[in-house]
Scaffold this motif. Sequence first.
Motif, short mmCIF file in Angstrom:
data_model
loop_
_atom_site.label_atom_id
_atom_site.label_comp_id
_atom_site.label_asym_id
_atom_site.label_seq_id
_atom_site.Cartn_x
_atom_site.Cartn_y
_atom_site.Cartn_z
N PHE A 14 0.90 -1.43 -0.10
CA PHE A 14 0.00 0.09 -0.08
C PHE A 14 0.77 1.39 -0.16
O PHE A 14 0.50 2.25 -0.80
N GLY A 18 0.83 3.48 -3.19
CA GLY A 18 0.22 4.80 -2.87
C GLY A 18 1.08 5.88 -3.47
O GLY A 18 0.72 6.87 -3.90
N MET A 60 -3.69 5.56 0.64
CA MET A 60 -3.01 4.47 0.76
C MET A 60 -1.71 4.60 1.42
O MET A 60 -1.38 3.69 2.24
N LEU A 80 -7.77 1.29 4.43
CA LEU A 80 -7.01 0.63 3.29
C LEU A 80 -8.14 -0.10 2.69
O LEU A 80 -8.18 -0.14 1.43
N SER A 83 -10.50 1.96 0.45
CA SER A 83 -9.83 2.37 -0.63
C SER A 83 -9.29 1.34 -1.55
O SER A 83 -9.54 1.60 -2.96
#
Length: 160
Positions: A14, A18, A60, A80, A83
């Motif tokens: 992530f 991200g 994220m 998380l 998203s």
Amino acid sequence: MIRRLARPMLAAVFVTGGIDALRHPGGRVELAAPFTKKAAEVAGTPDDPEMMVRANGALMALSGAMLATGRMPRLASTMLAASLVPTTVVGHQFWNEREATARQAHKIQFMKNLGLLGGVMLAAVDTAGKPGLAWRAQNAAKSARREARLAKAQAKLAVS
């Protein structure tokens, strides 16, 4: 010990993904455009796919960093999960792919994200061996009832 190892391992994808989305939204913007248009109509927000891709990337990365460092890990995991769902549905629509190779690649990524979703859902409910809020509320109610019964019995004894 397991949590100290597992959380950063789960969070790594992530954080890196991200940051990449934040710095290089690129092709994600085209994929997100139909979704952001619908979301903008419903939520009354600006229809800016690039901004939404970058915002999702920032969410994220931040949530992943929070999970990795153990800062509010349940909240971070919940963010998380929230998203990851639109990211997966928008970015890996294997069912719409005509080419077999692309379909297979998107299917693999979809299933990987499904596995990650399961991981962050588990992390979201992990209380690290401590009682959760629901248990605490039930226990407090049980204790209050017990104390009330005891006080009532003591009052009866005092009167007699």
